[in-house]
Write a protein that holds these residues in place. Sequence first.
Motif, PDB file in Angstrom:
ATOM      1  N   GLU A   1     -44.669-111.908   1.151  1.00 23.27           N
ATOM      2  CA  GLU A   1     -43.707-112.958   0.825  1.00 23.27           C
ATOM      3  C   GLU A   1     -43.713-113.200  -0.690  1.00 23.27           C
ATOM      4  O   GLU A   1     -44.728-112.981  -1.351  1.00 23.27           O
ATOM      5  CB  GLU A   1     -44.110-114.267   1.523  1.00 23.27           C
ATOM      6  CG  GLU A   1     -44.242-114.180   3.021  1.00 23.27           C
ATOM      7  CD  GLU A   1     -42.911-114.085   3.743  1.00 23.27           C
ATOM      8  OE1 GLU A   1     -41.869-114.401   3.130  1.00 23.27           O
ATOM      9  OE2 GLU A   1     -42.926-113.695   4.928  1.00 23.27           O
ATOM     10  N   PRO A   2     -42.594-113.681  -1.226  1.00 23.07           N
ATOM     11  CA  PRO A   2     -42.610-114.080  -2.636  1.00 23.07           C
ATOM     12  C   PRO A   2     -43.742-115.089  -2.859  1.00 23.07           C
ATOM     13  O   PRO A   2     -43.999-115.941  -2.009  1.00 23.07           O
ATOM     14  CB  PRO A   2     -41.237-114.735  -2.837  1.00 23.07           C
ATOM     15  CG  PRO A   2     -40.368-114.120  -1.775  1.00 23.07           C
ATOM     16  CD  PRO A   2     -41.282-113.894  -0.600  1.00 23.07           C
ATOM     17  N   ASP A   3     -44.414-114.949  -3.966  1.00 23.37           N
ATOM     18  CA  ASP A   3     -45.518-115.825  -4.377  1.00 23.37           C
ATOM     19  C   ASP A   3     -46.835-115.571  -3.646  1.00 23.37           C
ATOM     20  O   ASP A   3     -47.810-116.284  -3.877  1.00 23.37           O
ATOM     21  CB  ASP A   3     -45.137-117.308  -4.298  1.00 23.37           C
ATOM     22  CG  ASP A   3     -43.955-117.636  -5.204  1.00 23.37           C
ATOM     23  OD1 ASP A   3     -43.873-117.050  -6.306  1.00 23.37           O
ATOM     24  OD2 ASP A   3     -43.113-118.456  -4.801  1.00 23.37           O
ATOM     25  N   ASP A   4     -46.893-114.580  -2.737  1.00 22.35           N
ATOM     26  CA  ASP A   4     -48.184-114.139  -2.213  1.00 22.35           C
ATOM     27  C   ASP A   4     -48.995-113.576  -3.376  1.00 22.35           C
ATOM     28  O   ASP A   4     -48.503-113.443  -4.498  1.00 22.35           O
ATOM     29  CB  ASP A   4     -48.002-113.038  -1.155  1.00 22.35           C
ATOM     30  CG  ASP A   4     -47.663-113.571   0.223  1.00 22.35           C
ATOM     31  OD1 ASP A   4     -47.629-114.802   0.425  1.00 22.35           O
ATOM     32  OD2 ASP A   4     -47.417-112.734   1.116  1.00 22.35           O
ATOM     33  N   TRP A   5     -50.218-113.207  -3.092  1.00 22.65           N
ATOM     34  CA  TRP A   5     -51.099-112.575  -4.081  1.00 22.65           C
ATOM     35  C   TRP A   5     -51.442-111.172  -3.621  1.00 22.65           C
ATOM     36  O   TRP A   5     -51.758-110.963  -2.447  1.00 22.65           O
ATOM     37  CB  TRP A   5     -52.368-113.400  -4.264  1.00 22.65           C
ATOM     38  CG  TRP A   5     -52.080-114.695  -4.961  1.00 22.65           C
ATOM     39  CD1 TRP A   5     -51.591-115.836  -4.390  1.00 22.65           C
ATOM     40  CD2 TRP A   5     -52.223-114.960  -6.348  1.00 22.65           C
ATOM     41  NE1 TRP A   5     -51.429-116.800  -5.354  1.00 22.65           N
ATOM     42  CE2 TRP A   5     -51.801-116.297  -6.569  1.00 22.65           C
ATOM     43  CE3 TRP A   5     -52.660-114.207  -7.430  1.00 22.65           C
ATOM     44  CZ2 TRP A   5     -51.814-116.885  -7.823  1.00 22.65           C
ATOM     45  CZ3 TRP A   5     -52.680-114.802  -8.683  1.00 22.65           C
ATOM     46  CH2 TRP A   5     -52.260-116.120  -8.872  1.00 22.65           C
ATOM     47  N   VAL A   6     -51.397-110.217  -4.530  1.00 20.48           N
ATOM     48  CA  VAL A   6     -51.742-108.821  -4.246  1.00 20.48           C
ATOM     49  C   VAL A   6     -52.954-108.442  -5.079  1.00 20.48           C
ATOM     50  O   VAL A   6     -53.043-108.794  -6.259  1.00 20.48           O
ATOM     51  CB  VAL A   6     -50.560-107.878  -4.567  1.00 20.48           C
ATOM     52  CG1 VAL A   6     -50.999-106.432  -4.670  1.00 20.48           C
ATOM     53  CG2 VAL A   6     -49.479-108.013  -3.517  1.00 20.48           C
ATOM     54  N   TYR A   7     -53.870-107.729  -4.449  1.00 20.26           N
ATOM     55  CA  TYR A   7     -55.063-107.194  -5.100  1.00 20.26           C
ATOM     56  C   TYR A   7     -55.091-105.706  -4.786  1.00 20.26           C
ATOM     57  O   TYR A   7     -55.016-105.326  -3.611  1.00 20.26           O
ATOM     58  CB  TYR A   7     -56.326-107.880  -4.568  1.00 20.26           C
ATOM     59  CG  TYR A   7     -56.296-109.364  -4.810  1.00 20.26           C
ATOM     60  CD1 TYR A   7     -56.855-109.900  -5.970  1.00 20.26           C
ATOM     61  CD2 TYR A   7     -55.669-110.227  -3.909  1.00 20.26           C
ATOM     62  CE1 TYR A   7     -56.795-111.270  -6.215  1.00 20.26           C
ATOM     63  CE2 TYR A   7     -55.605-111.587  -4.157  1.00 20.26           C
ATOM     64  CZ  TYR A   7     -56.161-112.100  -5.307  1.00 20.26           C
ATOM     65  OH  TYR A   7     -56.091-113.445  -5.556  1.00 20.26           O
ATOM     66  N   ALA A   8     -55.176-104.874  -5.809  1.00 19.86           N
ATOM     67  CA  ALA A   8     -55.115-103.431  -5.594  1.00 19.86           C
ATOM     68  C   ALA A   8     -56.165-102.717  -6.436  1.00 19.86           C
ATOM     69  O   ALA A   8     -56.458-103.124  -7.560  1.00 19.86           O
ATOM     70  CB  ALA A   8     -53.720-102.922  -5.962  1.00 19.86           C
ATOM     71  N   ASP A   9     -56.711-101.680  -5.867  1.00 20.22           N
ATOM     72  CA  ASP A   9     -57.610-100.788  -6.590  1.00 20.22           C
ATOM     73  C   ASP A   9     -57.644 -99.456  -5.854  1.00 20.22           C
ATOM     74  O   ASP A   9     -56.827 -99.218  -4.955  1.00 20.22           O
ATOM     75  CB  ASP A   9     -59.001-101.403  -6.797  1.00 20.22           C
ATOM     76  CG  ASP A   9     -59.760-101.697  -5.513  1.00 20.22           C
ATOM     77  OD1 ASP A   9     -59.404-101.160  -4.437  1.00 20.22           O
ATOM     78  OD2 ASP A   9     -60.734-102.476  -5.575  1.00 20.22           O
ATOM     79  N   ALA A  10     -58.579 -98.592  -6.214  1.00 17.36           N
ATOM     80  CA  ALA A  10     -58.645 -97.260  -5.609  1.00 17.36           C
ATOM     81  C   ALA A  10     -58.933 -97.317  -4.112  1.00 17.36           C
ATOM     82  O   ALA A  10     -58.630 -96.363  -3.386  1.00 17.36           O
ATOM     83  CB  ALA A  10     -59.703 -96.417  -6.316  1.00 17.36           C
ATOM     84  N   ASP A  11     -59.505 -98.422  -3.621  1.00 15.53           N
ATOM     85  CA  ASP A  11     -59.796 -98.554  -2.192  1.00 15.53           C
ATOM     86  C   ASP A  11     -58.597 -98.994  -1.375  1.00 15.53           C
ATOM     87  O   ASP A  11     -58.595 -98.842  -0.154  1.00 15.53           O
ATOM     88  CB  ASP A  11     -60.926 -99.562  -1.964  1.00 15.53           C
ATOM     89  CG  ASP A  11     -62.285 -99.011  -2.367  1.00 15.53           C
ATOM     90  OD1 ASP A  11     -62.425 -97.778  -2.456  1.00 15.53           O
ATOM     91  OD2 ASP A  11     -63.194 -99.824  -2.585  1.00 15.53           O
ATOM     92  N   GLY A  12     -57.588 -99.588  -2.017  1.00 14.05           N
ATOM     93  CA  GLY A  12     -56.417 -99.995  -1.260  1.00 14.05           C
ATOM     94  C   GLY A  12     -55.709-101.199  -1.815  1.00 14.05           C
ATOM     95  O   GLY A  12     -55.870-101.559  -2.990  1.00 14.05           O
ATOM     96  N   LEU A  13     -54.948-101.837  -0.934  1.00 14.37           N
ATOM     97  CA  LEU A  13     -54.099-102.962  -1.303  1.00 14.37           C
ATOM     98  C   LEU A  13     -54.319-104.098  -0.316  1.00 14.37           C
ATOM     99  O   LEU A  13     -54.242-103.890   0.890  1.00 14.37           O
ATOM    100  CB  LEU A  13     -52.631-102.521  -1.278  1.00 14.37           C
ATOM    101  CG  LEU A  13     -51.641-103.562  -1.738  1.00 14.37           C
ATOM    102  CD1 LEU A  13     -51.099-103.160  -3.095  1.00 14.37           C
ATOM    103  CD2 LEU A  13     -50.501-103.663  -0.759  1.00 14.37           C
TER     104      LEU A  13
ATOM    105  N   GLU B   1     -31.916-106.967  -2.859  1.00 18.69           N
ATOM    106  CA  GLU B   1     -32.219-108.385  -2.684  1.00 18.69           C
ATOM    107  C   GLU B   1     -33.474-108.732  -3.464  1.00 18.69           C
ATOM    108  O   GLU B   1     -34.400-107.932  -3.555  1.00 18.69           O
ATOM    109  CB  GLU B   1     -32.461-108.700  -1.208  1.00 18.69           C
ATOM    110  CG  GLU B   1     -31.272-108.427  -0.300  1.00 18.69           C
ATOM    111  CD  GLU B   1     -31.653-108.604   1.159  1.00 18.69           C
ATOM    112  OE1 GLU B   1     -31.461-109.727   1.670  1.00 18.69           O
ATOM    113  OE2 GLU B   1     -32.179-107.634   1.748  1.00 18.69           O
ATOM    114  N   GLN B   2     -33.500-109.954  -3.994  1.00 15.14           N
ATOM    115  CA  GLN B   2     -34.636-110.440  -4.766  1.00 15.14           C
ATOM    116  C   GLN B   2     -35.329-111.587  -4.052  1.00 15.14           C
ATOM    117  O   GLN B   2     -34.671-112.380  -3.378  1.00 15.14           O
ATOM    118  CB  GLN B   2     -34.158-110.948  -6.126  1.00 15.14           C
ATOM    119  CG  GLN B   2     -33.393-109.937  -6.924  1.00 15.14           C
ATOM    120  CD  GLN B   2     -32.781-110.559  -8.157  1.00 15.14           C
ATOM    121  OE1 GLN B   2     -33.492-111.162  -8.962  1.00 15.14           O
ATOM    122  NE2 GLN B   2     -31.480-110.426  -8.307  1.00 15.14           N
ATOM    123  N   GLN B   3     -36.648-111.658  -4.234  1.00 12.37           N
ATOM    124  CA  GLN B   3     -37.462-112.743  -3.697  1.00 12.37           C
ATOM    125  C   GLN B   3     -37.216-112.977  -2.206  1.00 12.37           C
ATOM    126  O   GLN B   3     -36.940-114.081  -1.758  1.00 12.37           O
ATOM    127  CB  GLN B   3     -37.239-114.028  -4.499  1.00 12.37           C
ATOM    128  CG  GLN B   3     -37.872-113.990  -5.885  1.00 12.37           C
ATOM    129  CD  GLN B   3     -39.382-113.890  -5.861  1.00 12.37           C
ATOM    130  OE1 GLN B   3     -39.947-112.815  -5.609  1.00 12.37           O
ATOM    131  NE2 GLN B   3     -40.072-114.984  -6.109  1.00 12.37           N
TER     132      GLN B   3
END
Length: 165
Positions: free
Chosen positions: A143-155, A130-132
């Motif tokens: 959810e689709p269109d949320d924002w993700v921020y990731a680095d060595a400390d986590g997500l 399934e998409q979106q």
Amino acid sequence: MSAPAASPATADLSDAAPQAQIAEPVFRDFGGRAAFSGQVVTLRVFEDHSLLRAALETPGGGRVLVVDGGASLNCALLGGNMADLAVRNGWAGVVINGCVRDTAELRGKELGVKALSAHPRRSAEQGEGEQQVSVMFAGVRIEPDDWVYADADGLLVSREALHLP
């Protein structure tokens, strides 16, 4: 192609936006870009990489592909060839609730990649999934269109784009 903008540190964003969701620390970093962020495109698949390939063949525009692979540890959903597609098409990163392969190749790509583990076996190509759609794993709902921020400390996951004061 210009270098991607620096992604704010998740620790700083967490302090500035305590309402943001923080994923359980279950992911390992596999890509050549340790920190990445972007608006989310979601997929839900199980041991089938067809929809991943199709998504990564489209313009990424700095977005992050978030894939709920059902936490399967039986095969890999992403490898070096698909990472090449992601880089070529401008994706910032891929987060996989499942496995990747070709880890030495992934480390050399200008792409953020977070996944549970590595596995040498390739997944199927049956076009299922399934998409979106809303996905939930690692203690967060994405959810689709949320924002993700990731680095060595986590997500970190947010409904809106986050900015440091």
